[in-house]
Design an enzyme around this catalytic site. Structure first.
Site, PDB file in Angstrom:
ATOM      1  N   LYS A 166      46.141  71.488  73.424  1.00  0.00           N
ATOM      2  CA  LYS A 166      47.376  70.844  73.058  1.00  0.00           C
ATOM      3  C   LYS A 166      47.153  69.393  72.782  1.00  0.00           C
ATOM      4  O   LYS A 166      46.205  68.735  73.764  1.00  0.00           O
ATOM      5  CB  LYS A 166      48.376  70.749  74.403  1.00  0.00           C
ATOM      6  N   GLY A 219      43.003  61.669  79.522  1.00  0.00           N
ATOM      7  CA  GLY A 219      44.226  60.830  79.753  1.00  0.00           C
ATOM      8  C   GLY A 219      44.228  60.064  80.888  1.00  0.00           C
ATOM      9  O   GLY A 219      43.377  59.500  81.484  1.00  0.00           O
ATOM     10  N   GLU A 241      38.869  63.276  82.671  1.00  0.00           N
ATOM     11  CA  GLU A 241      38.389  62.245  82.097  1.00  0.00           C
ATOM     12  C   GLU A 241      39.428  61.293  82.118  1.00  0.00           C
ATOM     13  O   GLU A 241      40.392  61.302  81.261  1.00  0.00           O
ATOM     14  CB  GLU A 241      37.605  62.362  80.668  1.00  0.00           C
ATOM     15  N   CYS A 275      39.049  54.530  77.071  1.00  0.00           N
ATOM     16  CA  CYS A 275      38.826  54.536  78.484  1.00  0.00           C
ATOM     17  C   CYS A 275      37.441  53.744  78.776  1.00  0.00           C
ATOM     18  O   CYS A 275      37.287  53.407  79.853  1.00  0.00           O
ATOM     19  CB  CYS A 275      38.963  55.876  78.759  1.00  0.00           C
ATOM     20  N   GLU A 373      44.057  48.619  84.123  1.00  0.00           N
ATOM     21  CA  GLU A 373      43.615  48.981  82.868  1.00  0.00           C
ATOM     22  C   GLU A 373      44.512  48.331  81.663  1.00  0.00           C
ATOM     23  O   GLU A 373      45.736  48.533  81.739  1.00  0.00           O
ATOM     24  CB  GLU A 373      43.345  50.458  82.445  1.00  0.00           C
TER      25      GLU A 373
END
Length: 472
Positions: A166, A219, A241, A275, A373
């Site tokens: 997906k 994500g 992750e 990330c 973040e």
């Protein structure tokens, strides 16, 4: 969508928006639980024959797919830029990276070794086999919409697994381009399936269907935790992750030209939307003014705009929500005492979700930007005095994905690589990621590794076999 070797249409479509122009660049058919279940069944059926191929044969197919990707590198790169805004030169590099993962795992597929163990009983033969886990569900992000597919499916397919993917809703055409290469490369039907559409219904089917033996996800930490909770119901293996909050530490003995250039590369590439982007720049007090001034001068010259132009260095943020998040962090930081050295606002007078490359000084650890973040082109500078102090501050976060440290002191380098609580450490290296090395984080930045042999074994089970020989 691509299910069991066929391109599938549905009754519903969604429009894709170019974040640099806010204009429609296409539309795709979307599905949900029904299509996800069909894809899982197709993968389940294909697993029986795919797992029985030799690693060598599976690897040849992966290498052929890698070649197919490189044949259409420019076309795929343009799709990346139009869907998520990345400058075209960076998009081409991403396509090459995607092919490199398939090529490396294609070669590694033939090198899945087991073990022979010494037996205490001489009448026994002890062995450990490594075998594929089965059908896997993969969910990929929009910020690297092509390379994240091959970084997950490359090792999975090399190991003998079959897959349902997906992609992110912002970048479905990128995934379609990759699957066209799968098709041209001769991947048997059902081995890899593409389902586009509602995240909740597709993700729920992946985690609730007992056929699926592993979930691999890149994500946000919030969504990763939800998937882990759901996956627990069927005791599915997971690789996660998740978010990062990378510190970039600059000691007074560092090469400042190198450090400044490296901050540019780790902070403003992809408009800070990775990330492993630098999020907190810790500069030793004695060099803070010199470093800040040098960085601001370089950042001020970055050319921002539509990534389809060859000389663009930074593109837009992915959408309006991302732009608002960056604005909020900068506003709260300045209200709490931070000063804007350069940038500090959205770029006005043009369409698209553009925020000016920004450097902040006088930022402190109690500010929101120090704790969350950013996922945007903002470089906050913090100062420190001692090595022990900066280690404590760099580690004082629930995240632990990437960290950077710049120093010319070898002993300090060794101390830092041991004491930074991150899955990856770049010492004087802003670009350490390669296909044959493990990629992953500690703490709330994730579980498991992608890349290298570690990434291959994530999709395998160890089976212990003990054979007792008969008496003569």
């Amino acid at each position: 969508m691509y299910i069991n070797g066929k391109w599938i249409e549905t009754s519903q479509k969604e429009v894709i928006i170019n974040p640099a122009t806010e204009e429609e660049v296409g539309e795709v058919y979307v599905g949900g639980q029904k299509e996800a279940e069909e894809a899982i069944q197709a993968a389940h059926h294909a697993f029986k024959s795919w797992r029985m191929l030799s690693g060598n044969d599976r690897g040849k197919i992966l290498v052929k797919i890698a070649n197919e990707i490189m044949k259409v590198q420019s076309q795929i790169a343009e799709t990346i830029t139009k869907e998520m805004g990345k400058p075209i030169t960076d998009a081409r590099r991403e396509v090459a990276s995607a092919a490199a993962y398939l090529e490396w795992y294609g070669e590694e597929a033939k090198r899945v070794y087991g073990d022979v163990l010494p037996a205490l009983d001489t009448k026994k033969q002890l062995m450990v086999l490594r075998q594929p886990v089965g059908v896997i569900g993969a969910i990929t992000p929009w910020n690297f919409p092509v390379s994240m597919i091959t970084r997950k499916l490359g090792p999975a397919l090399a190991a003998g697994c079959t897959a349902v993917l997906k992609p992110a809703p912002s970048t479905p055409a990128c995934a379609m381009e990759v699957f066209k290469c799968f098709e041209r490369g001769g991947l048997p039907q059902g081995v890899a399936n593409l389902v586009i559409g509602d995240a909740d219904s597709i993700g729920s089917e992946m985690t609730s269907n007992s056929i699926v033996k592993k979930i691999t996800f890149t994500g946000s930490t919030k969504v990763g935790k939800l998937l882990m909770r759901n996956a627990a119901e069927n005791v599915q293996k997971v690789s996660m992750e998740l978010g990062g909050h990378a510190p970039f530490i600059v000691f007074e003995d560092a090469n400042l030209d190198d450090a400044v250039a490296s901050v540019i590369g780790t902070k403003f590439k992809n408009a800070g939307q990775t990330c492993i982007s630098t999020n907190r720049i810790y500069v030793q007090e004695s060099i803070k003014d010199e470093f800040s001034n040098r960085l601001a001068r370089e950042v001020h010259t970055l050319k921002v705009g539509n990534g389809m132009e060859e000389d663009i260095e930074m593109g837009p943020l992915i959408n309006a929500a991302a732009l608002e998040k960056v604005e909020d962090q900068v506003t709260k930081a300045t209200e709490s005492g931070a000063s804007v050295v350069t940038g500090g606002s959205r770029i006005k007078g043009t369409k698209g979700y553009f925020y000016a490359p920004t450097v902040l000084a006088d930022t402190t650890d109690d500010m929101k930007i120090a704790k969350e973040e950013t996922f945007g082109p903002v470089a906050p500078i913090f100062t420190f005095r001692t090595e022990n102090e900066v280690i404590d501050r760099a580690n004082n976060t629930p995240y632990g994905l990437m960290s950077y440290c710049f120093t010319n002191d070898l002993s300090r380098s060794i101390r830092m690589m041991h004491q930074l609580d991150y899955g990856m450490v770049g010492i004087n290296d802003p670009a350490p990621i390669v296909p044959h090395a493990p990629f992953g984080g500690m703490k709330e930045s994730g579980i498991g590794r992608e890349g290298g042999t570690s990434g291959l074994y994530e999709f395998m089970e160890e089976k212990f076999v003990s054979i007792r020989t008969a008496e003569k």
